[in-house]
Design a protein around this motif. Structure first.
Motif, PDB file in Angstrom:
ATOM      1  N   CYS A  56       0.814  -1.224   0.000  1.00  0.00           N
ATOM      2  CA  CYS A  56       0.000   0.000   0.000  1.00  0.00           C
ATOM      3  C   CYS A  56       0.844   1.269   0.000  1.00  0.00           C
ATOM      4  O   CYS A  56       0.313   2.372   0.166  1.00  0.00           O
ATOM      5  N   GLY A  57       2.149   1.137  -0.167  1.00  0.00           N
ATOM      6  CA  GLY A  57       3.002   2.319  -0.236  1.00  0.00           C
ATOM      7  C   GLY A  57       3.182   3.026   1.085  1.00  0.00           C
ATOM      8  O   GLY A  57       3.469   4.225   1.118  1.00  0.00           O
ATOM      9  N   ALA A  58       3.041   2.290   2.198  1.00  0.00           N
ATOM     10  CA  ALA A  58       3.158   2.899   3.534  1.00  0.00           C
ATOM     11  C   ALA A  58       4.423   2.397   4.209  1.00  0.00           C
ATOM     12  O   ALA A  58       4.396   1.949   5.366  1.00  0.00           O
ATOM     13  N   LEU A 337      -8.441   3.209  -1.844  1.00  0.00           N
ATOM     14  CA  LEU A 337      -7.033   2.886  -1.608  1.00  0.00           C
ATOM     15  C   LEU A 337      -6.504   1.937  -2.676  1.00  0.00           C
ATOM     16  O   LEU A 337      -5.409   2.135  -3.224  1.00  0.00           O
ATOM     17  N   THR A 340      -5.874   3.728  -6.031  1.00  0.00           N
ATOM     18  CA  THR A 340      -4.685   4.592  -6.119  1.00  0.00           C
ATOM     19  C   THR A 340      -3.402   3.816  -5.860  1.00  0.00           C
ATOM     20  O   THR A 340      -2.468   3.864  -6.667  1.00  0.00           O
ATOM     21  N   ARG A 341      -3.335   3.089  -4.770  1.00  0.00           N
ATOM     22  CA  ARG A 341      -2.108   2.374  -4.417  1.00  0.00           C
ATOM     23  C   ARG A 341      -1.910   1.140  -5.267  1.00  0.00           C
ATOM     24  O   ARG A 341      -0.774   0.773  -5.601  1.00  0.00           O
ATOM     25  N   ALA A 344      -0.468   2.127  -8.520  1.00  0.00           N
ATOM     26  CA  ALA A 344       0.936   2.479  -8.352  1.00  0.00           C
ATOM     27  C   ALA A 344       1.799   1.233  -8.238  1.00  0.00           C
ATOM     28  O   ALA A 344       2.915   1.163  -8.763  1.00  0.00           O
ATOM     29  N   ALA A 345       1.267   0.194  -7.550  1.00  0.00           N
ATOM     30  CA  ALA A 345       2.026  -1.040  -7.406  1.00  0.00           C
ATOM     31  C   ALA A 345       2.207  -1.746  -8.734  1.00  0.00           C
ATOM     32  O   ALA A 345       3.256  -2.322  -9.034  1.00  0.00           O
TER      33      ALA A 345
END
Length: 349
Positions: A56-58, A337, A340-341, A344-345
């Motif tokens: 999730c890019g966190a 989420l 968007t994420r 990106a992944a």
């Protein structure tokens, strides 16, 4: 307004969705995550948690190892409920980083000391690490804004023994220590307990996952069915949807084989939603303790609603909610989420 959080998990399937929900919520300010042994051993809890955060890019959220065993008894895990690695059929990418060098108990203390009176502690696994943190810093209950605990059952059958809920039954001594330590706090600061009475009304069904996938823009349609053979896996184009679907499919199959229907009780996401003030609830104050000696009732959470013990309430127990409103919020947020994420992944991959 933002809600600073310290999250203590034993990342199985419903913890996974709770993490995604928090990452999808702009007001959730996650100051750190503690990985405590419970659904699976502590190293696997940490691996699952880090993998979801990476996906999730966190990758800026600190994750610390919590307790590996309960305070006084051997660890029991529940791979039959959550799968051999705690995330059902999902095969998450290996995490790109490791856990923090400090312990989970120290992370509880450091975060609370750094932001006194501000941080909400959200515990969706056993209370072992929090109990250790309170032993090391007895002022911790006063340093936190409050804690939200997914655990216990009040006037409701247990899901581990006839009277005990899983998180509490893994380490009853830790739960008893925590409820005792948090006694004496005023209304609004007392622990909030989300027990099975309410969380078993939070029934995730295939339609919820289908709608979440639609919102994410994933294809093909995400259609889970009890008639699917056990080898079926998601073909979703969105990696977050794909892994989440494979995890939840296992959880739904577990509930079906235990005569509860093709659904999944999402205990931990509900507690996360409460911590953010995103779900309407009814609560009642009570004095809560944990049975430690009963040969048939060990691990049972006992609530004194009317003052038989002559002790002030030490918790507020959630007694009712609106599951429809909860799922509308969860589907929208986690779907956004994933859109968007997840996109990106795909680009990064």
């Amino acid at each position: 307004m933002s809600t600073p959080l310290l999250v203590d998990v034993d990342t199985g399937i419903d913890d996974s969705l709770a993490l995604l929900y928090l990452l999808a919520s702009p007001e959730a300010e996650v100051r750190g995550i503690v990985a405590t042994a419970g659904n699976v051993p502590v190293a696997q809890v940490a691996t699952n948690t880090l993998a979801w955060l990476d996906l999730c890019g966190a990758d800026d959220v600190e994750v610390a190892l919590g307790a590996a065993t309960p305070l006084t008894i051997p660890l029991r895990t529940t791979e039959d409920t959550h799968g051999p690695y705690g995330v059902g059929h999902a095969v998450l990418p290996p995490p790109r980083r490791t856990t923090s060098p400090q312990s989970g108990a120290q992370l509880w203390i450091d975060v609370a000391r750094a932001h006194p009176g501000e941080v909400t502690g959200l515990v969706t696994g056993p209370l072992t690490t929090l109990a250790l943190a309170v032993r090391a810093e007895p002022e911790l209950p006063k340093l936190l804004q409050r804690i939200v605990v997914m655990g216990g059952a009040f006037g409701h059958p247990g899901n581990t023994t006839p009277t005990a809920e899983w998180n509490i039954s893994v380490d009853p001594e830790a739960a008893a220590e925590v409820f005792a330590a948090f006694s004496g706090l005023p209304a609004g600061r007392r622990p909030v307990i989300c027990g099975l009475d309410v969380t078993e009304t939070i029934e995730m069904r295939p339609e919820h996952l289908r709608l979440l996938a639609v919102r994410s823009g994933s294809a093909p349609p995400e259609l889970l069915s009890p008639d699917d053979p056990p080898t079926v896996r998601s073909r979703a184009s969105n990696p977050i949807v794909r892994h989440l679907s494979d995890a939840i499919r296992f959880y739904m199959d577990f509930h079906r084989t235990h005569d509860q229907g093709y659904l999944a009780h999402m205990h931990d996401p509900f507690a996360a939603a409460f911590a953010l003030g995103r779900v309407p609830v009814t609560m009642r104050p009570a004095t809560v303790d944990v049975e430690l000696a009963g040969s048939l009732t060990r691990g049972m959470t006992v609530a004194d609603w009317v003052g038989h013990w002559g002790r002030e309430p030490n918790a507020d127990i959630v007694t009712a909610t609106d599951p429809v409103a909860f799922f509308e919020d969860l589907v929208e947020r986690v779907g956004n989420l994933a859109r968007t994420r997840g996109s990106a992944a795909i680009v990064a991959g």
